[in-house]
Design a protein around this motif. Structure first.
Motif, PDB file in Angstrom:
ATOM      1  N   PRO A 261       0.853  -1.195   0.000  1.00  0.00           N
ATOM      2  CA  PRO A 261       0.000   0.000   0.000  1.00  0.00           C
ATOM      3  C   PRO A 261       0.885   1.240   0.000  1.00  0.00           C
ATOM      4  CG  PRO A 261       0.073  -0.973   2.193  1.00  0.00           C
ATOM      5  CD  PRO A 261       0.787  -1.925   1.280  1.00  0.00           C
ATOM      6  N   VAL A 262       0.514   2.212  -0.794  1.00  0.00           N
ATOM      7  CA  VAL A 262       1.324   3.426  -0.924  1.00  0.00           C
ATOM      8  C   VAL A 262       0.616   4.585  -0.239  1.00  0.00           C
ATOM      9  CG1 VAL A 262       2.303   5.082  -2.561  1.00  0.00           C
ATOM     10  CG2 VAL A 262       2.338   2.637  -3.082  1.00  0.00           C
ATOM     11  N   GLY A 263       1.357   5.303   0.583  1.00  0.00           N
ATOM     12  CA  GLY A 263       0.779   6.451   1.281  1.00  0.00           C
ATOM     13  C   GLY A 263       1.428   6.644   2.628  1.00  0.00           C
ATOM     14  N   TYR A 264       0.825   7.482   3.429  1.00  0.00           N
ATOM     15  CA  TYR A 264       1.380   7.816   4.737  1.00  0.00           C
ATOM     16  C   TYR A 264       0.801   6.917   5.829  1.00  0.00           C
ATOM     17  CZ  TYR A 264       3.095  12.095   2.562  1.00  0.00           C
ATOM     18  OH  TYR A 264       3.753  12.993   1.760  1.00  0.00           O
ATOM     19  N   TYR A 265       1.644   6.535   6.783  1.00  0.00           N
ATOM     20  CA  TYR A 265       1.188   5.796   7.960  1.00  0.00           C
ATOM     21  C   TYR A 265       0.852   6.829   9.041  1.00  0.00           C
ATOM     22  CZ  TYR A 265       1.018   2.398  11.745  1.00  0.00           C
ATOM     23  OH  TYR A 265       0.612   1.611  12.795  1.00  0.00           O
ATOM     24  N   PRO A 266      -0.388   6.823   9.545  1.00  0.00           N
ATOM     25  CA  PRO A 266      -0.853   7.942  10.384  1.00  0.00           C
ATOM     26  C   PRO A 266      -0.421   7.910  11.846  1.00  0.00           C
ATOM     27  CG  PRO A 266      -2.619   6.373  10.066  1.00  0.00           C
ATOM     28  CD  PRO A 266      -1.463   5.874   9.255  1.00  0.00           C
ATOM     29  N   LEU A 267       0.033   6.759  12.356  1.00  0.00           N
ATOM     30  CA  LEU A 267       0.282   6.626  13.800  1.00  0.00           C
ATOM     31  C   LEU A 267       1.776   6.791  14.091  1.00  0.00           C
ATOM     32  CD1 LEU A 267      -2.086   3.567  14.371  1.00  0.00           C
ATOM     33  CD2 LEU A 267      -2.619   5.993  14.610  1.00  0.00           C
ATOM     34  N   ASP A 268       2.198   8.041  14.232  1.00  0.00           N
ATOM     35  CA  ASP A 268       3.629   8.359  14.337  1.00  0.00           C
ATOM     36  C   ASP A 268       4.302   7.707  15.546  1.00  0.00           C
ATOM     37  OD1 ASP A 268       3.212   9.913  12.107  1.00  0.00           O
ATOM     38  OD2 ASP A 268       2.940  11.764  13.251  1.00  0.00           O
ATOM     39  N   LYS A 269       3.594   7.582  16.662  1.00  0.00           N
ATOM     40  CA  LYS A 269       4.214   7.046  17.885  1.00  0.00           C
ATOM     41  C   LYS A 269       4.589   5.565  17.738  1.00  0.00           C
ATOM     42  CE  LYS A 269       2.019  10.225  21.148  1.00  0.00           C
ATOM     43  NZ  LYS A 269       1.111  10.362  22.330  1.00  0.00           N
ATOM     44  N   ARG A 270       3.963   4.869  16.809  1.00  0.00           N
ATOM     45  CA  ARG A 270       4.204   3.428  16.680  1.00  0.00           C
ATOM     46  C   ARG A 270       5.409   3.104  15.815  1.00  0.00           C
ATOM     47  NH1 ARG A 270      -1.792   0.771  16.063  1.00  0.00           N
ATOM     48  NH2 ARG A 270      -0.673  -1.096  16.693  1.00  0.00           N
TER      49      ARG A 270
ATOM     50  N   GLY B 246      13.910  -9.850  -0.787  1.00  0.00           N
ATOM     51  CA  GLY B 246      12.606  -9.201  -0.778  1.00  0.00           C
ATOM     52  C   GLY B 246      12.265  -8.684  -2.166  1.00  0.00           C
ATOM     53  N   PHE B 247      11.027  -8.936  -2.596  1.00  0.00           N
ATOM     54  CA  PHE B 247      10.541  -8.475  -3.899  1.00  0.00           C
ATOM     55  C   PHE B 247       9.274  -7.663  -3.651  1.00  0.00           C
ATOM     56  CE2 PHE B 247      12.892 -12.341  -4.474  1.00  0.00           C
ATOM     57  CZ  PHE B 247      13.602 -12.180  -5.657  1.00  0.00           C
ATOM     58  N   PHE B 248       9.325  -6.375  -3.969  1.00  0.00           N
ATOM     59  CA  PHE B 248       8.237  -5.478  -3.585  1.00  0.00           C
ATOM     60  C   PHE B 248       7.733  -4.671  -4.775  1.00  0.00           C
ATOM     61  CE2 PHE B 248      11.225  -5.898  -0.018  1.00  0.00           C
ATOM     62  CZ  PHE B 248      10.400  -6.489   0.927  1.00  0.00           C
ATOM     63  N   LEU B 249       6.406  -4.642  -4.928  1.00  0.00           N
ATOM     64  CA  LEU B 249       5.797  -3.745  -5.907  1.00  0.00           C
ATOM     65  C   LEU B 249       5.704  -2.364  -5.284  1.00  0.00           C
ATOM     66  CD1 LEU B 249       2.969  -5.976  -7.404  1.00  0.00           C
ATOM     67  CD2 LEU B 249       4.738  -4.808  -8.711  1.00  0.00           C
ATOM     68  N   VAL B 250       6.402  -1.405  -5.889  1.00  0.00           N
ATOM     69  CA  VAL B 250       6.539  -0.061  -5.322  1.00  0.00           C
ATOM     70  C   VAL B 250       6.334   0.983  -6.418  1.00  0.00           C
ATOM     71  CG1 VAL B 250       8.151  -0.831  -3.536  1.00  0.00           C
ATOM     72  CG2 VAL B 250       9.038  -0.042  -5.762  1.00  0.00           C
ATOM     73  N   PRO B 251       6.143   2.252  -6.056  1.00  0.00           N
ATOM     74  CA  PRO B 251       6.066   3.308  -7.075  1.00  0.00           C
ATOM     75  C   PRO B 251       7.383   3.405  -7.847  1.00  0.00           C
ATOM     76  CG  PRO B 251       5.270   4.098  -4.942  1.00  0.00           C
ATOM     77  CD  PRO B 251       5.903   2.767  -4.688  1.00  0.00           C
TER      78      PRO B 251
ATOM     79  N   LEU C  55       7.735  -1.752 -14.414  1.00  0.00           N
ATOM     80  CA  LEU C  55       6.719  -2.499 -15.133  1.00  0.00           C
ATOM     81  C   LEU C  55       6.303  -1.713 -16.377  1.00  0.00           C
ATOM     82  CD1 LEU C  55       4.689  -3.628 -12.025  1.00  0.00           C
ATOM     83  CD2 LEU C  55       6.150  -5.058 -13.459  1.00  0.00           C
ATOM     84  N   PRO C  56       5.732  -2.374 -17.381  1.00  0.00           N
ATOM     85  CA  PRO C  56       5.384  -1.675 -18.619  1.00  0.00           C
ATOM     86  C   PRO C  56       4.459  -0.480 -18.392  1.00  0.00           C
ATOM     87  CG  PRO C  56       5.173  -4.044 -18.904  1.00  0.00           C
ATOM     88  CD  PRO C  56       5.402  -3.808 -17.445  1.00  0.00           C
TER      89      PRO C  56
ATOM     90  N   HIS D 113      -2.269   4.194 -15.815  1.00  0.00           N
ATOM     91  CA  HIS D 113      -2.973   5.342 -16.384  1.00  0.00           C
ATOM     92  C   HIS D 113      -2.030   6.488 -16.709  1.00  0.00           C
ATOM     93  CE1 HIS D 113      -6.737   3.373 -15.579  1.00  0.00           C
ATOM     94  NE2 HIS D 113      -6.536   3.349 -14.267  1.00  0.00           N
ATOM     95  N   SER D 114      -0.972   6.614 -15.930  1.00  0.00           N
ATOM     96  CA  SER D 114      -0.051   7.735 -16.124  1.00  0.00           C
ATOM     97  C   SER D 114       1.325   7.367 -15.601  1.00  0.00           C
ATOM     98  CB  SER D 114      -0.558   8.972 -15.377  1.00  0.00           C
ATOM     99  OG  SER D 114      -0.499   8.745 -13.967  1.00  0.00           O
ATOM    100  N   GLU D 115       2.293   8.211 -15.924  1.00  0.00           N
ATOM    101  CA  GLU D 115       3.652   8.003 -15.433  1.00  0.00           C
ATOM    102  C   GLU D 115       3.706   8.075 -13.914  1.00  0.00           C
ATOM    103  OE1 GLU D 115       8.051  10.127 -15.883  1.00  0.00           O
ATOM    104  OE2 GLU D 115       6.517  10.468 -17.417  1.00  0.00           O
ATOM    105  N   GLU D 116       2.825   8.893 -13.338  1.00  0.00           N
ATOM    106  CA  GLU D 116       2.796   9.065 -11.884  1.00  0.00           C
ATOM    107  C   GLU D 116       2.363   7.800 -11.160  1.00  0.00           C
ATOM    108  OE1 GLU D 116       3.904  11.795 -10.294  1.00  0.00           O
ATOM    109  OE2 GLU D 116       4.467  12.489 -12.294  1.00  0.00           O
TER     110      GLU D 116
END
Length: 340
Positions: free
Chosen positions: A205-214, A247-252, A280-281, A286-289
């Motif tokens: 999952p891509v994005g921010y983790y909200p629980l900073d203390k953990r 480790g093999f990870f699908l990432v941005p 990946l191709p 949908h976009s480069e982003e």
């Protein structure tokens, strides 16, 4: 009829039976398709129609038993069962408009991940795969099936997820395939209770983790504000690998261009070897982003070393079979020159 067509027919037949029985339960229980699918899958795993508060009623129970009697699970391969179940899950997810981070990894990427694991690692009987964002288990069971079939090894799987419904689907899928998979319902950022695995795989999952203390004990945590969840999960995955593990990870594709990239790269320098980064191709996105890549890391250990030439590049379009075959041959050649 060719064997490929016969296999497709078996998948289609089983999907139609799953779909018919799931829709019957959906009407009877007045539930969502996905909830009815969970109920339906559990019926098949437990070999009985579960009844609660009189539902489904006797007439619907009889209809379900008739459909179940027609199902030829013994005549299906693990991968055919997985494919058919996946189609049912996809239908349920479309109805609920499930968010992108919870959607299933496409088969093409699962098979590609399996190819990379099989080609670049050395596995043994009893080794385990770890997926810290297992979701419905489609990626984990795709890779596990391919490794068990192609390498003839007794490989097991560990899956972690904090979504109870997705984990229930993963449990049903692995049970129907008779695959040894242990699933854990928890936040993967917290300490895990799994044994060390030989290989980690994940569509993160891509994005921010909200629980900073953990995340205070994570090297990949941000200096200020929220940390990237995909950075944290990569660090966690590599922590639970045996020495020399991969480790093999699908990432941005833009993993190394973000504002937290320097922190992530420092963690890599201290703990792992960057052995590959394969885009990946572009046609898949949908976009480069939104383009993704497969990040290949190796945990430091007595047999591991930084390769002289990191495996870099971009996969050709999957529809160009000749170009794709050439590219996979180049990966095998790279392995022979760098990892042996």
């Amino acid at each position: 009829m060719r064997s490929e067509e016969m296999a497709e027919d078996k998948v289609e037949t089983f999907f139609k039976q799953m779909d018919e029985s799931t829709e019957l339960l959906q009407r009877s229980l007045r539930s969502s398709y996905l909830d009815a699918l969970i109920e339906n899958g559990n019926n098949l795993v437990q070999h009985r129609v579960q009844v609660e508060d009189g539902l489904p009623d006797a007439a619907d129970q009889a209809k379900l038993q008739t459909i179940y009697a027609q199902m030829d699970l013994a005549g299906l391969s693990n991968d055919q069962i997985r494919q058919a179940f996946q189609l049912s899950v996809l239908k349920g997810m479309r109805d609920l408009k499930v968010e992108a981070n919870k959607q299933m990894t496409p088969d093409t990427l699962g098979y590609l991940m399996a190819f990379l694991v099989e080609t670049l690692t050395t596995l043994h009987n009893g080794d385990a795969l770890l997926d810290v964002a297992v979701g419905t288990g489609n990626l984990l069971t795709t890779v596990e099936n391919q490794l068990r079939q192609n390498l003839k090894l007794d490989i097991k799987g560990y899956g972690i997820d904090n979504d109870e419904d997705l984990l229930e689907l993963a449990s049903i899928s692995s049970a129907l395939q008779h695959l040894p998979v242990e699933l854990f319902h928890q936040d993967a950022i917290d300490p895990l209770v799994v044994s060390k695995a030989a290989v980690a795989i994940s569509d993160l999952p891509v994005g921010y983790y909200p629980l900073d203390k953990r995340v205070q004990k994570y090297q990949t945590k941000a200096d200020k504000g929220h940390s990237f969840a995909h950075h944290l999960l990569i660090e966690q995955s590599m922590r639970y690998l045996t020495e020399d593990g991969f480790g093999f990870f699908l990432v941005p594709s833009k993993l190394f261009d973000s504002e937290q990239a320097q922190i992530f790269m420092q963690w890599m320098k201290d703990n792992v070897y960057l052995q590959g980064f394969l885009n990946l191709p572009k046609s898949l996105f949908h976009s480069e982003e939104t383009q993704k890549a497969i990040l290949i890391l190796q945990k430091k250990g007595p047999q591991a070393k930084q390769v002289k030439e990191v495996l870099l590049g971009e996969f050709p379009d999957f529809t160009d079979q000749k170009a794709f075959a050439r590219y996979t041959a180049e990966i095998r050649q790279w392995k022979a020159q760098n990892l042996n």
